[in-house]
Design an enzyme around this catalytic site. Structure first.
Site, PDB file in Angstrom:
ATOM      1  N   GLU A   1       0.805  -1.223   0.000  1.00 46.60           N
ATOM      2  CA  GLU A   1       0.000   0.000   0.000  1.00 46.60           C
ATOM      3  C   GLU A   1       0.835   1.270   0.000  1.00 46.60           C
ATOM      4  O   GLU A   1       0.508   2.248  -0.686  1.00 46.60           O
ATOM      5  CB  GLU A   1      -0.963  -0.013   1.191  1.00 46.60           C
TER       6      GLU A   1
ATOM      7  N   HIS B   1     -10.861  -5.437   8.479  1.00 47.12           N
ATOM      8  CA  HIS B   1     -11.717  -5.359   7.304  1.00 47.12           C
ATOM      9  C   HIS B   1     -13.006  -4.571   7.562  1.00 47.12           C
ATOM     10  O   HIS B   1     -13.891  -4.552   6.712  1.00 47.12           O
ATOM     11  CB  HIS B   1     -12.095  -6.762   6.822  1.00 47.12           C
TER      12      HIS B   1
END
Length: 325
Positions: free
Chosen positions: A61, A130
């Protein structure tokens, strides 16, 4: 032309239109090309526009966002997908120390037209990392814009507006609403990106929400109407900047406000909104500004998330408490 689309399909259509309209628009992220993304938002776009414009990246990322910042500085309009909310933190340094500061650091000579698409929030039974709601981190950072779509129509238009923005935009996508359907008029004139939307007019109390939480607030207004209570519901749409005019005009009319979000309570977006209302609507208020939020704890395991997430009953409880003053 008006179509009935899920939010996933509306985002896909908005991205397709942006890619077709501007050759500098480039999408990147993990598995967004051949797979179409973990939620299939980018499905079919690599086949249509090529692997040099819809780019499958390594699982990194910080590198994905850092590369996108460099592309933005060089004249592209990169749109980065982070697969899940909790995965954004390895790129946090790039966003808050580079993307957010370059315009000011260069005295306005360099813009960073970067969009970071961030599926956020709970309600889908996911594992740890998540189901987070990290919007307050980014809203606290000068130089970053933060917006949240609550409907397929807004998803379609707001993603295109975010891509056209000269500033870095954190684009929150409520993953729990991905497969809910709504009408999308592809020829309409959309609201400005940072303007709130009055979903329902009312006179007794203002309920303010964004993203995932707009739906339970509308449901609360329907139930309250059966009890003779007339709620005004506002979809904030933009978290940074906030649309003060719409918020304050509404609260000055109703005299009461309840702010709803599923992120943690302490120092959350609701706290900032409550402070602004208190500062500028003090003499109109008939009750304290109340907040309905997630709890100050890590997001729980999926079996317990229904106890954590704000819902219709918690919104109605806050409405009852406010109207009791």
């Amino acid at each position: 032309m008006t179509q009935t689309l899920t939010m996933v399909k509306a985002l896909n259509a908005g991205l397709r239109r942006a890619l077709a309209a501007d050759p500098t628009v480039v999408l990147s992220g993990e598995d967004i090309g051949k797979l179409g993304g973990v939620f299939r938002v980018t499905e079919g776009l690599q086949a249509e526009f090529g692997a040099d414009r819809v780019i499958d990246t390594p699982l990194a990322e910080s590198g994905i966002v850092g590369t996108a910042i460099g592309m933005a500085v060089r004249g592209y309009r990169p749109v980065v997908e982070i697969q899940f909310d909790g995965f954004v933190f390895p790129a946090f340094d790039q966003l808050v120390t580079q993307a957010a500061r370059l315009f000011h650091r260069t005295h306005g000579r360099i813009n960073v037209p970067l969009v970071l698409r961030l599926p956020y929030g709970g309600g889908i039974g996911s594992v740890e990392h998540h189901s987070d709601s990290p919007e307050a981190y980014f809203a606290h950072t000068p130089g970053l814009k933060v917006v949240a779509a609550a409907t397929p129509s807004d998803a379609y238009w707001m993603i295109q507006q975010a891509i056209a923005s000269p500033d870095p935009v954190i684009f929150l996508e409520p993953k729990r609403r991905y497969h809910e359907k709504g009408e999308v008029d592809t020829e309409a004139t959309p609201l400005p990106l940072h303007q709130a939307r009055v979903v329902k007019q009312g006179r007794d109390l203002t309920v303010l929400a964004y993203g995932t939480m707009v739906r339970p607030c509308v449901e609360a207004a329907i139930v309250a109407a059966d009890e003779g209570r007339d709620l005004e519901v506002i979809d904030l749409r933009s978290i940074s900047p906030l649309d003060d005019d719409t918020i304050l005009t509404s609260v000055a009319k109703t005299g009461r406000a309840v702010v709803v979000h599923e992120a943690h309570r302490t120092l959350g977006v609701g706290a900032e909104i409550a402070a602004r209302i208190q500062e500028r609507c003090f003499y109109a208020l008939q009750a304290p500004v109340l907040r309905v939020t997630g709890y100050d704890m890590p997001f729980p395991p999926s079996r317990a998330e229904s106890e954590y997430l704000p819902d219709l009953d918690r919104v109605l409880d806050a409405v009852d408490r406010s109207l009791a003053f």
